[in-house]
Write a protein that holds these residues in place. Sequence first.
Motif, PDB file in Angstrom:
ATOM      1  N   TYR A   1       0.820  -1.212   0.000  1.00  0.00           N
ATOM      2  CA  TYR A   1       0.000   0.000   0.000  1.00  0.00           C
ATOM      3  C   TYR A   1       0.854   1.263   0.000  1.00  0.00           C
ATOM      4  O   TYR A   1       0.461   2.283  -0.580  1.00  0.00           O
ATOM      5  CB  TYR A   1      -0.941   0.008   1.202  1.00  0.00           C
ATOM      6  N   ALA A   2       2.007   1.217   0.644  1.00  0.00           N
ATOM      7  CA  ALA A   2       2.871   2.403   0.672  1.00  0.00           C
ATOM      8  C   ALA A   2       3.370   2.729  -0.735  1.00  0.00           C
ATOM      9  O   ALA A   2       3.432   3.901  -1.130  1.00  0.00           O
ATOM     10  CB  ALA A   2       4.051   2.186   1.617  1.00  0.00           C
ATOM     11  N   GLU A   3       3.736   1.688  -1.496  1.00  0.00           N
ATOM     12  CA  GLU A   3       4.164   1.915  -2.877  1.00  0.00           C
ATOM     13  C   GLU A   3       2.992   2.391  -3.725  1.00  0.00           C
ATOM     14  O   GLU A   3       3.159   3.247  -4.606  1.00  0.00           O
ATOM     15  CB  GLU A   3       4.756   0.641  -3.471  1.00  0.00           C
ATOM     16  N   ALA A   4       1.806   1.830  -3.469  1.00  0.00           N
ATOM     17  CA  ALA A   4       0.622   2.287  -4.203  1.00  0.00           C
ATOM     18  C   ALA A   4       0.403   3.773  -3.961  1.00  0.00           C
ATOM     19  O   ALA A   4       0.156   4.543  -4.897  1.00  0.00           O
ATOM     20  CB  ALA A   4      -0.605   1.488  -3.775  1.00  0.00           C
ATOM     21  N   PHE A   5       0.508   4.180  -2.692  1.00  0.00           N
ATOM     22  CA  PHE A   5       0.329   5.595  -2.361  1.00  0.00           C
ATOM     23  C   PHE A   5       1.362   6.451  -3.092  1.00  0.00           C
ATOM     24  O   PHE A   5       1.032   7.507  -3.651  1.00  0.00           O
ATOM     25  CB  PHE A   5       0.448   5.800  -0.852  1.00  0.00           C
ATOM     26  N   LYS A   6       2.601   6.011  -3.092  1.00  0.00           N
ATOM     27  CA  LYS A   6       3.678   6.769  -3.734  1.00  0.00           C
ATOM     28  C   LYS A   6       3.363   7.038  -5.200  1.00  0.00           C
ATOM     29  O   LYS A   6       3.462   8.184  -5.685  1.00  0.00           O
ATOM     30  CB  LYS A   6       4.994   5.986  -3.617  1.00  0.00           C
ATOM     31  N   TRP A   7       2.956   6.014  -5.928  1.00  0.00           N
ATOM     32  CA  TRP A   7       2.736   6.169  -7.362  1.00  0.00           C
ATOM     33  C   TRP A   7       1.447   6.907  -7.655  1.00  0.00           C
ATOM     34  O   TRP A   7       1.378   7.722  -8.588  1.00  0.00           O
ATOM     35  CB  TRP A   7       2.786   4.809  -8.054  1.00  0.00           C
ATOM     36  N   TYR A   8       0.402   6.636  -6.870  1.00  0.00           N
ATOM     37  CA  TYR A   8      -0.840   7.407  -7.040  1.00  0.00           C
ATOM     38  C   TYR A   8      -0.573   8.892  -6.826  1.00  0.00           C
ATOM     39  O   TYR A   8      -1.073   9.744  -7.557  1.00  0.00           O
ATOM     40  CB  TYR A   8      -1.898   6.963  -6.030  1.00  0.00           C
ATOM     41  N   LYS A   9       0.214   9.214  -5.805  1.00  0.00           N
ATOM     42  CA  LYS A   9       0.469  10.619  -5.470  1.00  0.00           C
ATOM     43  C   LYS A   9       1.240  11.300  -6.591  1.00  0.00           C
ATOM     44  O   LYS A   9       0.936  12.453  -6.948  1.00  0.00           O
ATOM     45  CB  LYS A   9       1.263  10.692  -4.162  1.00  0.00           C
ATOM     46  N   LEU A  10       2.231  10.622  -7.140  1.00  0.00           N
ATOM     47  CA  LEU A  10       2.979  11.210  -8.243  1.00  0.00           C
ATOM     48  C   LEU A  10       2.060  11.521  -9.420  1.00  0.00           C
ATOM     49  O   LEU A  10       2.161  12.583 -10.041  1.00  0.00           O
ATOM     50  CB  LEU A  10       4.095  10.261  -8.685  1.00  0.00           C
ATOM     51  N   ALA A  11       1.160  10.591  -9.725  1.00  0.00           N
ATOM     52  CA  ALA A  11       0.236  10.803 -10.841  1.00  0.00           C
ATOM     53  C   ALA A  11      -0.785  11.884 -10.519  1.00  0.00           C
ATOM     54  O   ALA A  11      -1.100  12.734 -11.359  1.00  0.00           O
ATOM     55  CB  ALA A  11      -0.469   9.494 -11.184  1.00  0.00           C
ATOM     56  N   ALA A  12      -1.304  11.867  -9.303  1.00  0.00           N
ATOM     57  CA  ALA A  12      -2.302  12.867  -8.904  1.00  0.00           C
ATOM     58  C   ALA A  12      -1.703  14.264  -8.901  1.00  0.00           C
ATOM     59  O   ALA A  12      -2.361  15.241  -9.284  1.00  0.00           O
ATOM     60  CB  ALA A  12      -2.869  12.525  -7.532  1.00  0.00           C
ATOM     61  N   ASP A  13      -0.459  14.373  -8.471  1.00  0.00           N
ATOM     62  CA  ASP A  13       0.202  15.686  -8.454  1.00  0.00           C
ATOM     63  C   ASP A  13       0.413  16.227  -9.860  1.00  0.00           C
ATOM     64  O   ASP A  13       0.611  17.431 -10.036  1.00  0.00           O
ATOM     65  CB  ASP A  13       1.547  15.595  -7.721  1.00  0.00           C
ATOM     66  N   GLN A  14       0.379  15.359 -10.850  1.00  0.00           N
ATOM     67  CA  GLN A  14       0.469  15.808 -12.240  1.00  0.00           C
ATOM     68  C   GLN A  14      -0.903  16.120 -12.821  1.00  0.00           C
ATOM     69  O   GLN A  14      -1.016  16.482 -13.994  1.00  0.00           O
ATOM     70  CB  GLN A  14       1.161  14.752 -13.105  1.00  0.00           C
ATOM     71  N   GLY A  15      -1.935  15.970 -12.000  1.00  0.00           N
ATOM     72  CA  GLY A  15      -3.280  16.335 -12.443  1.00  0.00           C
ATOM     73  C   GLY A  15      -4.092  15.221 -13.054  1.00  0.00           C
ATOM     74  O   GLY A  15      -5.126  15.491 -13.679  1.00  0.00           O
ATOM     75  N   LEU A  16      -3.680  13.961 -12.882  1.00  0.00           N
ATOM     76  CA  LEU A  16      -4.459  12.861 -13.445  1.00  0.00           C
ATOM     77  C   LEU A  16      -5.670  12.603 -12.557  1.00  0.00           C
ATOM     78  O   LEU A  16      -5.518  12.167 -11.405  1.00  0.00           O
ATOM     79  CB  LEU A  16      -3.596  11.594 -13.540  1.00  0.00           C
ATOM     80  N   PRO A  17      -6.875  12.839 -13.042  1.00  0.00           N
ATOM     81  CA  PRO A  17      -8.063  12.737 -12.183  1.00  0.00           C
ATOM     82  C   PRO A  17      -8.282  11.358 -11.580  1.00  0.00           C
ATOM     83  O   PRO A  17      -8.647  11.240 -10.414  1.00  0.00           O
ATOM     84  CB  PRO A  17      -9.213  13.131 -13.126  1.00  0.00           C
ATOM     85  N   GLY A  18      -8.067  10.296 -12.371  1.00  0.00           N
ATOM     86  CA  GLY A  18      -8.274   8.949 -11.846  1.00  0.00           C
ATOM     87  C   GLY A  18      -7.351   8.638 -10.691  1.00  0.00           C
ATOM     88  O   GLY A  18      -7.737   7.956  -9.729  1.00  0.00           O
ATOM     89  N   ALA A  19      -6.123   9.145 -10.764  1.00  0.00           N
ATOM     90  CA  ALA A  19      -5.168   8.920  -9.679  1.00  0.00           C
ATOM     91  C   ALA A  19      -5.595   9.663  -8.426  1.00  0.00           C
ATOM     92  O   ALA A  19      -5.401   9.179  -7.308  1.00  0.00           O
ATOM     93  CB  ALA A  19      -3.776   9.380 -10.106  1.00  0.00           C
ATOM     94  N   ALA A  20      -6.185  10.853  -8.589  1.00  0.00           N
ATOM     95  CA  ALA A  20      -6.678  11.600  -7.434  1.00  0.00           C
ATOM     96  C   ALA A  20      -7.732  10.796  -6.695  1.00  0.00           C
ATOM     97  O   ALA A  20      -7.742  10.733  -5.461  1.00  0.00           O
ATOM     98  CB  ALA A  20      -7.245  12.949  -7.889  1.00  0.00           C
ATOM     99  N   ASN A  21      -8.615  10.148  -7.449  1.00  0.00           N
ATOM    100  CA  ASN A  21      -9.641   9.340  -6.801  1.00  0.00           C
ATOM    101  C   ASN A  21      -9.030   8.140  -6.095  1.00  0.00           C
ATOM    102  O   ASN A  21      -9.413   7.803  -4.959  1.00  0.00           O
ATOM    103  CB  ASN A  21     -10.665   8.865  -7.827  1.00  0.00           C
TER     104      ASN A  21
END
Length: 367
Positions: free
Chosen positions: A237-257
């Motif tokens: 889960y920690a790695e999942a959070f890391k990669w989701y956050k990188l994508a969300a910080d770039q503005g990817l809406p699905g990653a934000a969810n």
Amino acid sequence: MGPLMRKILIGAAAATLSLVFAGGGLWAQAGGSAGDRGRQADPAPVSVLAFGGDEQAALNIAELRRGAEAGDARAQNDLGAAYALGRGVERSNEEAAQWLGLAAQAGLAQAQANLGYLYETGLGVTRDYPQALRLYSDAADGGNAQAKVRIGVFHENGWLVPVDRGEAVRWYRMAAEQGDAEGERKLGNCYFAGRGVSRDYAEAATWFRKAADQGDPVAQNNLGALYHHGLGMKQDYAEAFKWYKLAADQGLPGAANDLGVLYQDGTGVDKDYREAAKWYRAAATKGVSRGEYDLAGLYYAGRGVPLDYVSAYYWYSRALADGEQQAALGLKELSSIMTPRQKQAAMAMLTDHRESVSEDAVAMGVK
């Protein structure tokens, strides 16, 4: 479509929408041939390569124009890309097509790929798939990785050619082996879904990681989802959070969810309903149906946001309109407890939203 398939953004449409801005549609020539740059075969957008602040942008445009008018094919390509992106000049797809056309005629593979994208999408020229494919083929013969990706898309979707997912995989692999981020991501998609190759989550993860390491936000989100669900790798889960956050910080809406889900569940990060609401809202306001649904649920329960049946009804309604069928149950439950005034307020919010969407469509020339 199940929750996992919503997380793995394998749809061609989702990737295509960001092509121009993510380096998959219009590219500046970075030096050397597109076929011999190894991991640099997916060059940065022209806005990164050529321009700094506004003053520097104007200076570089003047230099590009001088070179372009003198017949320098690379300058013509980069000036065309600048017009397409509106970097340092007023955006004009027609001007872009003119300059890219000159560079393409001179045999510059990057310009052929860029002009092919304009013909594929109908930007500044009449949409013409045969011409796009011809240009992509010429560019691919010149070693251009992005053109190889687009040829793969034609084969995967059956545009002008029979649907042949194995052939699509072949083209994606050629681009991926040149280090093209989009090619790596699309090859990962094929392994994830078992399209044109046997399904292999570990192999999908390998290619997603290569693209993610280059900053591709969709690949970052996809890699996060594999970690989240333990597909092709140990669940982390920690790695999942890391990669989701990188994508969300770039503005990817699905990653934000997806990030909101981790905050709500307290997996990979401390449980925090306010943070969950923040990220759900980032997704919901971009039209992600699951984000709309999840945000509605927080308003319904008063978690991370004030208890607000009107807002819950509004977001459930948007989620249902966008295809999230589970939202129908939330609307049914709310309808039994909301006052007529609350329902009226929710309907007014929905009317305002629809009018706003219509105005935006008109502004963009969508009928």
